[in-house]
Design a protein around this motif. Structure first.
Motif, PDB file in Angstrom:
ATOM      1  N   SER A  16      84.940  57.559  93.105  1.00 50.36           N
ATOM      2  CA  SER A  16      85.359  58.671  92.248  1.00 50.36           C
ATOM      3  C   SER A  16      85.098  60.008  92.914  1.00 50.36           C
ATOM      4  O   SER A  16      85.892  60.950  92.784  1.00 50.36           O
ATOM      5  N   LEU A  17      83.993  60.117  93.653  1.00 52.88           N
ATOM      6  CA  LEU A  17      83.677  61.359  94.357  1.00 52.88           C
ATOM      7  C   LEU A  17      84.714  61.653  95.438  1.00 52.88           C
ATOM      8  O   LEU A  17      85.197  62.792  95.559  1.00 52.88           O
ATOM      9  N   LEU A  18      85.087  60.644  96.214  1.00 58.44           N
ATOM     10  CA  LEU A  18      86.050  60.842  97.296  1.00 58.44           C
ATOM     11  C   LEU A  18      87.412  61.252  96.752  1.00 58.44           C
ATOM     12  O   LEU A  18      88.041  62.194  97.265  1.00 58.44           O
ATOM     13  N   VAL A  19      87.875  60.565  95.711  1.00 61.37           N
ATOM     14  CA  VAL A  19      89.181  60.904  95.135  1.00 61.37           C
ATOM     15  C   VAL A  19      89.137  62.301  94.516  1.00 61.37           C
ATOM     16  O   VAL A  19      90.065  63.097  94.676  1.00 61.37           O
ATOM     17  N   PHE A  20      88.052  62.602  93.818  1.00 60.73           N
ATOM     18  CA  PHE A  20      87.915  63.923  93.199  1.00 60.73           C
ATOM     19  C   PHE A  20      87.926  65.026  94.252  1.00 60.73           C
ATOM     20  O   PHE A  20      88.550  66.075  94.053  1.00 60.73           O
ATOM     21  N   LEU A  21      87.255  64.811  95.377  1.00 58.15           N
ATOM     22  CA  LEU A  21      87.224  65.811  96.445  1.00 58.15           C
ATOM     23  C   LEU A  21      88.629  66.121  96.957  1.00 58.15           C
ATOM     24  O   LEU A  21      88.993  67.291  97.135  1.00 58.15           O
ATOM     25  N   VAL A  22      89.415  65.081  97.182  1.00 55.53           N
ATOM     26  CA  VAL A  22      90.770  65.261  97.696  1.00 55.53           C
ATOM     27  C   VAL A  22      91.622  66.048  96.703  1.00 55.53           C
ATOM     28  O   VAL A  22      92.286  67.023  97.062  1.00 55.53           O
ATOM     29  N   ALA A 220      79.769  58.771  87.761  1.00 58.58           N
ATOM     30  CA  ALA A 220      81.136  58.400  88.133  1.00 58.58           C
ATOM     31  C   ALA A 220      82.104  58.633  86.982  1.00 58.58           C
ATOM     32  O   ALA A 220      83.252  59.049  87.194  1.00 58.58           O
ATOM     33  N   LEU A 221      81.666  58.393  85.752  1.00 58.76           N
ATOM     34  CA  LEU A 221      82.514  58.661  84.588  1.00 58.76           C
ATOM     35  C   LEU A 221      82.803  60.155  84.453  1.00 58.76           C
ATOM     36  O   LEU A 221      83.917  60.550  84.095  1.00 58.76           O
ATOM     37  N   VAL A 222      81.802  60.978  84.744  1.00 58.09           N
ATOM     38  CA  VAL A 222      82.013  62.432  84.707  1.00 58.09           C
ATOM     39  C   VAL A 222      83.022  62.835  85.777  1.00 58.09           C
ATOM     40  O   VAL A 222      83.909  63.668  85.528  1.00 58.09           O
ATOM     41  N   PHE A 223      82.913  62.239  86.960  1.00 60.34           N
ATOM     42  CA  PHE A 223      83.894  62.511  88.016  1.00 60.34           C
ATOM     43  C   PHE A 223      85.292  62.069  87.583  1.00 60.34           C
ATOM     44  O   PHE A 223      86.288  62.740  87.863  1.00 60.34           O
ATOM     45  N   GLY A 224      85.352  60.918  86.915  1.00 59.20           N
ATOM     46  CA  GLY A 224      86.647  60.446  86.439  1.00 59.20           C
ATOM     47  C   GLY A 224      87.264  61.396  85.426  1.00 59.20           C
ATOM     48  O   GLY A 224      88.464  61.691  85.492  1.00 59.20           O
ATOM     49  N   PHE A 225      86.455  61.888  84.508  1.00 59.83           N
ATOM     50  CA  PHE A 225      86.929  62.862  83.525  1.00 59.83           C
ATOM     51  C   PHE A 225      87.383  64.142  84.224  1.00 59.83           C
ATOM     52  O   PHE A 225      88.442  64.707  83.911  1.00 59.83           O
ATOM     53  N   SER A 226      86.586  64.607  85.197  1.00 58.99           N
ATOM     54  CA  SER A 226      86.939  65.818  85.952  1.00 58.99           C
ATOM     55  C   SER A 226      88.225  65.609  86.735  1.00 58.99           C
ATOM     56  O   SER A 226      89.057  66.529  86.845  1.00 58.99           O
TER      57      SER A 226
END
Length: 253
Positions: A16-22, A220-226
């Motif tokens: 989730s962190l990697l996808v969110f960063l992109v 990871a859920l917070v990253f998913g929401f973001s």
């Protein structure tokens, strides 16, 4: 695979962190491109970009300042004025802190991430009540899905909470300067863990695996929401940039 189950939180966190960063970096470029095409002034575009993300920058830098005070580190200048760095990166704000040991510097550097995750998670769970929306989705009926989306849009102050969650999540990740003490502190902790394993107390450390896995899963859920917030905005800004480029005959490089 069952052997991955104890590390599911860690795996979800990394993915989730990697996808969110992109997605976050792409959206930032699209927003900057729109502002630049609208104003045709890099300075004004920079100011509008900083103004858009001001709530997140305020929480980011205030978290540094408060944590430094709590751990007894002297602070200097506190700025929320955006600055373009020599390497081309954009610094939206900063807090000067006196040199300290690696553990206190690690805490100060990680403070915006911790406060950001907690704040965005609170907005998702309480004002926006995303878990209620998740229950609607389990019906797998398209009309209920769109109905749930429409209901979220009608919630009191929905767009205010959406905006705050977006700006805070988009600015909560630590900068390069925030991470400068992370490598040495990680090495020290790693050495301590190795010493414990050699001393034969490794089984005692296993009790920490499940709590850590749960915490990482929650992050990871917070990253998913973001990520959903950013994906919701990236297409409109991309289309707007394309339309502005076509109307002006200019391209943002």
């Amino acid at each position: 695979m069952s052997w991955l189950q104890p590390y599911s939180g860690l795996i979800l966190f990394i993915l989730s962190l990697l996808v969110f960063l992109v997605v976050q970096r792409r959206l930032h470029r699209e927003i900057q491109g729109v502002f630049l095409l609208l104003t045709r002034s890099p300075a004004l575009a920079l100011g509008l970009f900083a103004l858009l993300f001001f709530p997140g920058v305020l929480i980011h830098e205030t978290s540094h300042w408060i944590t430094a005070k709590l751990v007894g580190v002297r602070t200097g200048k506190f700025s929320l004025i955006p600055q373009l760095q020599p390497d081309g990166t954009l610094r939206l704000g900063y807090v000067e802190a006196a040199p300290a040991d690696v553990f206190r510097e690690t805490l100060i550097g990680a403070a915006p991430f911790i406060s950001g995750v907690l704040t965005v998670g609170w907005i998702a769970v309480f004002p926006l009540d995303v878990f209620r929306f998740g229950q609607i989705q389990t019906g797998v009926r398209l009309n209920e899905l769109w109905g749930g989306l429409a209901d979220m849009g009608k919630m009191p102050d929905f767009w205010l909470w959406f905006y705050l969650a977006f700006t805070i999540s988009s600015t909560m990740l630590p900068s390069a300067s925030d991470r400068r003490a992370w490598l040495p502190s990680t090495l020290i902790i790693g050495i301590i863990l190795i010493i414990f394993l050699i001393a034969g107390v490794g089984e005692w450390l296993l009790v920490l695996v499940d709590p850590i896995n749960r915490v990482l899963g929650a992050v990871a859920l917070v990253f998913g929401f973001s990520l959903v917030l950013h994906l919701f905005l990236i297409l409109p800004f991309w289309l707007l940039r394309k339309l502005l480029s076509k109307a002006t005959g200019l391209e943002v490089i």
